[in-house]
Write a protein that holds these residues in place. Structure first.
Motif, PDB file in Angstrom:
ATOM      1  N   GLN A 220       0.827  -1.202   0.000  1.00  0.00           N
ATOM      2  CA  GLN A 220       0.000   0.000   0.000  1.00  0.00           C
ATOM      3  C   GLN A 220       0.860   1.251   0.000  1.00  0.00           C
ATOM      4  OE1 GLN A 220      -2.774  -0.253   3.262  1.00  0.00           O
ATOM      5  NE2 GLN A 220      -4.145  -1.647   2.155  1.00  0.00           N
ATOM      6  N   ALA A 221       1.948   1.230   0.756  1.00  0.00           N
ATOM      7  CA  ALA A 221       2.824   2.398   0.827  1.00  0.00           C
ATOM      8  C   ALA A 221       3.486   2.694  -0.516  1.00  0.00           C
ATOM      9  CB  ALA A 221       3.884   2.198   1.899  1.00  0.00           C
ATOM     10  N   ALA A 222       3.695   1.670  -1.324  1.00  0.00           N
ATOM     11  CA  ALA A 222       4.322   1.870  -2.636  1.00  0.00           C
ATOM     12  C   ALA A 222       3.419   2.676  -3.572  1.00  0.00           C
ATOM     13  CB  ALA A 222       4.670   0.524  -3.262  1.00  0.00           C
ATOM     14  N   ASN A 223       2.108   2.583  -3.366  1.00  0.00           N
ATOM     15  CA  ASN A 223       1.122   3.362  -4.140  1.00  0.00           C
ATOM     16  C   ASN A 223       1.234   3.142  -5.648  1.00  0.00           C
ATOM     17  OD1 ASN A 223      -0.264   4.589  -2.014  1.00  0.00           O
ATOM     18  ND2 ASN A 223       1.278   6.194  -1.821  1.00  0.00           N
ATOM     19  N   ASP A 224       1.622   1.939  -6.060  1.00  0.00           N
ATOM     20  CA  ASP A 224       1.703   1.661  -7.497  1.00  0.00           C
ATOM     21  C   ASP A 224       0.554   0.791  -7.995  1.00  0.00           C
ATOM     22  OD1 ASP A 224       2.451  -0.711  -6.326  1.00  0.00           O
ATOM     23  OD2 ASP A 224       4.453  -0.787  -7.239  1.00  0.00           O
ATOM     24  N   CYS A 225      -0.344   0.408  -7.098  1.00  0.00           N
ATOM     25  CA  CYS A 225      -1.545  -0.327  -7.491  1.00  0.00           C
ATOM     26  C   CYS A 225      -2.605  -0.117  -6.420  1.00  0.00           C
ATOM     27  CB  CYS A 225      -1.257  -1.817  -7.702  1.00  0.00           C
ATOM     28  SG  CYS A 225      -0.789  -2.694  -6.191  1.00  0.00           S
ATOM     29  N   MET A 226      -3.851  -0.445  -6.757  1.00  0.00           N
ATOM     30  CA  MET A 226      -4.941  -0.283  -5.798  1.00  0.00           C
ATOM     31  C   MET A 226      -6.113  -1.159  -6.182  1.00  0.00           C
ATOM     32  SD  MET A 226      -6.428   3.461  -6.986  1.00  0.00           S
ATOM     33  CE  MET A 226      -7.617   3.561  -5.640  1.00  0.00           C
ATOM     34  N   MET A 227      -6.988  -1.425  -5.214  1.00  0.00           N
ATOM     35  CA  MET A 227      -8.224  -2.149  -5.452  1.00  0.00           C
ATOM     36  C   MET A 227      -9.345  -1.113  -5.594  1.00  0.00           C
ATOM     37  SD  MET A 227      -6.944  -5.115  -5.362  1.00  0.00           S
ATOM     38  CE  MET A 227      -5.248  -5.510  -4.898  1.00  0.00           C
ATOM     39  N   ILE A 228      -9.863  -0.950  -6.798  1.00  0.00           N
ATOM     40  CA  ILE A 228     -10.759   0.167  -7.061  1.00  0.00           C
ATOM     41  C   ILE A 228     -12.184  -0.063  -6.568  1.00  0.00           C
ATOM     42  CG2 ILE A 228      -9.370   0.934  -9.010  1.00  0.00           C
ATOM     43  CD1 ILE A 228     -11.514  -0.200 -10.873  1.00  0.00           C
ATOM     44  N   CYS A 229     -12.481  -1.240  -6.034  1.00  0.00           N
ATOM     45  CA  CYS A 229     -13.844  -1.465  -5.540  1.00  0.00           C
ATOM     46  C   CYS A 229     -14.097  -0.758  -4.214  1.00  0.00           C
ATOM     47  CB  CYS A 229     -14.149  -2.955  -5.432  1.00  0.00           C
ATOM     48  SG  CYS A 229     -13.223  -3.840  -4.156  1.00  0.00           S
ATOM     49  N   VAL A 230     -13.041  -0.577  -3.390  1.00  0.00           N
ATOM     50  CA  VAL A 230     -13.227   0.054  -2.081  1.00  0.00           C
ATOM     51  C   VAL A 230     -12.321   1.258  -1.860  1.00  0.00           C
ATOM     52  CG1 VAL A 230     -14.112  -1.998  -0.906  1.00  0.00           C
ATOM     53  CG2 VAL A 230     -11.643  -1.612  -1.017  1.00  0.00           C
ATOM     54  N   SER A 231     -11.157   1.277  -2.487  1.00  0.00           N
ATOM     55  CA  SER A 231     -10.197   2.347  -2.243  1.00  0.00           C
ATOM     56  C   SER A 231     -10.580   3.609  -3.010  1.00  0.00           C
ATOM     57  CB  SER A 231      -8.790   1.889  -2.620  1.00  0.00           C
ATOM     58  OG  SER A 231      -8.389   0.795  -1.811  1.00  0.00           O
ATOM     59  N   ARG A 232     -10.075   4.748  -2.491  1.00  0.00           N
ATOM     60  CA  ARG A 232     -10.406   6.027  -3.105  1.00  0.00           C
ATOM     61  C   ARG A 232      -9.119   6.821  -3.336  1.00  0.00           C
ATOM     62  NH1 ARG A 232     -15.770   6.726  -3.181  1.00  0.00           N
ATOM     63  NH2 ARG A 232     -15.661   8.998  -3.422  1.00  0.00           N
ATOM     64  N   SER A 233      -9.163   8.132  -3.215  1.00  0.00           N
ATOM     65  CA  SER A 233      -7.990   8.958  -3.503  1.00  0.00           C
ATOM     66  C   SER A 233      -7.733   9.954  -2.389  1.00  0.00           C
ATOM     67  CB  SER A 233      -8.164   9.699  -4.831  1.00  0.00           C
ATOM     68  OG  SER A 233      -7.005  10.476  -5.126  1.00  0.00           O
ATOM     69  N   ARG A 234      -6.454  10.119  -2.037  1.00  0.00           N
ATOM     70  CA  ARG A 234      -6.042  11.155  -1.099  1.00  0.00           C
ATOM     71  C   ARG A 234      -5.663  12.442  -1.818  1.00  0.00           C
ATOM     72  NH1 ARG A 234      -5.415   9.259   3.993  1.00  0.00           N
ATOM     73  NH2 ARG A 234      -5.214   6.990   4.276  1.00  0.00           N
ATOM     74  N   THR A 235      -5.539  12.382  -3.122  1.00  0.00           N
ATOM     75  CA  THR A 235      -5.199  13.544  -3.920  1.00  0.00           C
ATOM     76  C   THR A 235      -6.390  13.932  -4.788  1.00  0.00           C
ATOM     77  OG1 THR A 235      -4.168  12.001  -5.494  1.00  0.00           O
ATOM     78  CG2 THR A 235      -2.714  13.143  -3.966  1.00  0.00           C
ATOM     79  N   PRO A 236      -6.461  15.168  -5.260  1.00  0.00           N
ATOM     80  CA  PRO A 236      -7.610  15.581  -6.072  1.00  0.00           C
ATOM     81  C   PRO A 236      -7.758  14.785  -7.354  1.00  0.00           C
ATOM     82  CG  PRO A 236      -6.402  17.490  -5.278  1.00  0.00           C
ATOM     83  CD  PRO A 236      -5.552  16.296  -4.965  1.00  0.00           C
ATOM     84  N   LYS A 237      -6.655  14.148  -7.804  1.00  0.00           N
ATOM     85  CA  LYS A 237      -6.720  13.408  -9.066  1.00  0.00           C
ATOM     86  C   LYS A 237      -5.882  12.147  -8.974  1.00  0.00           C
ATOM     87  CE  LYS A 237      -5.832  13.886 -14.046  1.00  0.00           C
ATOM     88  NZ  LYS A 237      -5.378  14.808 -15.124  1.00  0.00           N
ATOM     89  N   LEU A 238      -6.392  11.070  -9.533  1.00  0.00           N
ATOM     90  CA  LEU A 238      -5.658   9.821  -9.715  1.00  0.00           C
ATOM     91  C   LEU A 238      -5.513   9.542 -11.199  1.00  0.00           C
ATOM     92  CD1 LEU A 238      -7.157   7.170  -7.213  1.00  0.00           C
ATOM     93  CD2 LEU A 238      -4.848   8.125  -7.175  1.00  0.00           C
ATOM     94  N   VAL A 239      -4.380   8.961 -11.575  1.00  0.00           N
ATOM     95  CA  VAL A 239      -4.183   8.515 -12.947  1.00  0.00           C
ATOM     96  C   VAL A 239      -3.987   6.997 -12.898  1.00  0.00           C
ATOM     97  CG1 VAL A 239      -2.828   8.723 -15.056  1.00  0.00           C
ATOM     98  CG2 VAL A 239      -3.097  10.707 -13.544  1.00  0.00           C
ATOM     99  N   LEU A 240      -4.864   6.266 -13.589  1.00  0.00           N
ATOM    100  CA  LEU A 240      -4.851   4.809 -13.558  1.00  0.00           C
ATOM    101  C   LEU A 240      -4.546   4.229 -14.921  1.00  0.00           C
ATOM    102  CD1 LEU A 240      -8.028   4.102 -11.370  1.00  0.00           C
ATOM    103  CD2 LEU A 240      -5.661   4.437 -10.618  1.00  0.00           C
ATOM    104  N   ASP A 241      -3.940   3.040 -14.923  1.00  0.00           N
ATOM    105  CA  ASP A 241      -3.600   2.363 -16.181  1.00  0.00           C
ATOM    106  C   ASP A 241      -4.790   1.545 -16.644  1.00  0.00           C
ATOM    107  OD1 ASP A 241      -2.177   1.413 -18.333  1.00  0.00           O
ATOM    108  OD2 ASP A 241      -1.110  -0.132 -17.191  1.00  0.00           O
ATOM    109  N   LEU A 242      -5.833   2.249 -17.070  1.00  0.00           N
ATOM    110  CA  LEU A 242      -7.057   1.623 -17.548  1.00  0.00           C
ATOM    111  C   LEU A 242      -7.452   2.252 -18.877  1.00  0.00           C
ATOM    112  CD1 LEU A 242      -9.406   1.276 -14.444  1.00  0.00           C
ATOM    113  CD2 LEU A 242      -8.481  -0.587 -15.839  1.00  0.00           C
TER     114      LEU A 242
END
Length: 320
Positions: A298-320
């Motif tokens: 989680q600390a690496a912040n290079d992946c996430m589970m988008i079903c429950v996780s959200r964003s601490r920054t105003p914008k996220l950029v995802l490889d989708l």
């Protein structure tokens, strides 16, 4: 775990259904045409399709070398949402059932010394690990707790096969597991693998915080509690591959926002426990709320589970 899965599910046939303990049945699945089943490794789970909109995850507990069948053990949960009751009451030998996976969020890496801790049905992902630890020559022990002896699947067989390595501790006979005592016997560099109910996992995590020389691996089969300081704000998500952006509203999940934008992404549990919806993070800081990734991951912040996780920054950029 209710969802509308977007990935295809392979059909397997039920070739065996046996009672293992009070409230626990084993279900064996094979290809109806005799083809090999998917390969897997210790710690893996599969999706079991209950109906067109409901999927459940169950750990594989058979032999990884057996390419002819897959085995899961299912605890009947009276206060659950119906998946386990369907398996117990309606799934029959000869039925075809859809599966997804296998996937593994609980990988076993043999080390010289291992402690396995199981709570109830949490024994299932540990069984193949015990075999792997044995094959690797590891010095391993199992501490296995449950409500009553009759409710503990595989307990009698494990105790008979490994009388010097396995401790069976039903709560009505011994009380709560002596986690501190078990950990105190470990040498630095030992690994602990645990699966079971949330109170057991939290207790073990607390004990291991004071023992930095021990590496703890856990698998949760229920979602973590929502963080007390969690705030569901609005944020933007840029989807790199599709070239689109979407606004995630405070009252919707990131997954729902992505689906609403027309981008297809696989998912299953919607609780952050199965790992199906993992997505690579290109930029931004996720607000991790899953039960799959380790603290370091989680600390690496290079992946996430988008079903429950959200964003601490105003914008996220995802490889989708």
């Amino acid at each position: 775990m209710t969802a509308t899965p977007t990935d295809e599910h392979r059909k397997l046939q039920v070739i065996g259904k046996d009672v293992l303990a009070d409230g626990v049945v084993a279900v064996r699945l094979a290809d109806p045409d005799g083809d090999p089943v998917p390969a897997w490794d210790p710690g893996s789970h599969i999706d079991l399709v209950v109906d067109a909109s409901t999927v459940r995850q169950y750990s594989l507990c058979g032999d990884v070398e057996d390419g002819t069948s897959l085995t899961v053990a299912v605890l009947r949960e009276e206060n659950g949402r119906g998946g386990s009751k369907w398996v117990h009451d309606h799934l029959q030998v000869g039925d075809l059932v859809g599966i997804g996976g296998p996937r593994n969020n609980f990988r076993f890496e043999p080390v010289p010394s291992c402690l396995f801790v199981a709570g109830g049905i949490g024994i299932t992902p540990l069984l193949p690990m015990l075999r792997a630890a044995d094959a690797a020559g590891s010095d391993w022990r199992l501490l296995y707790g449950g409500r009553t002896r009759n409710s503990m699947a595989f307990a009698a067989d494990l105790a008979a096969r490994h009388p010097d390595r396995v401790e069976i501790r039903p709560q009505d006979e011994f009380g709560l597991l002596d986690l501190a005592g078990a950990l105190d016997t470990l040498l630095a560099g030992a690994a602990v693998y645990c699966c079971g109910p949330e109170p057991l996992l939290q207790a073990l995590e607390g004990e291991c915080r004071t023992r930095p020389g021990i590496t703890l691996h856990v698998e949760r089969f229920a979602a973590k509690e929502r963080p007390a300081d969690a705030v569901d704000g609005v944020f933007e998500v840029e989807l790199v591959q599709s070239g689109t952006s979407v606004t995630v509203q405070a009252d919707e999940s990131l997954l729902d926002a992505v689906l609403r934008s027309g981008v297809d992404v696989p998912f299953s549990c919607r609780e952050g426990t199965c790992g199906t919806c993992e997505v690579a993070v290109v930029d931004g800081e996720p607000d991790h709320r899953d039960s799959v990734l380790t603290g370091d991951e989680q600390a690496a912040n290079d992946c996430m589970m988008i079903c429950v996780s959200r964003s601490r920054t105003p914008k996220l950029v995802l490889d989708l």
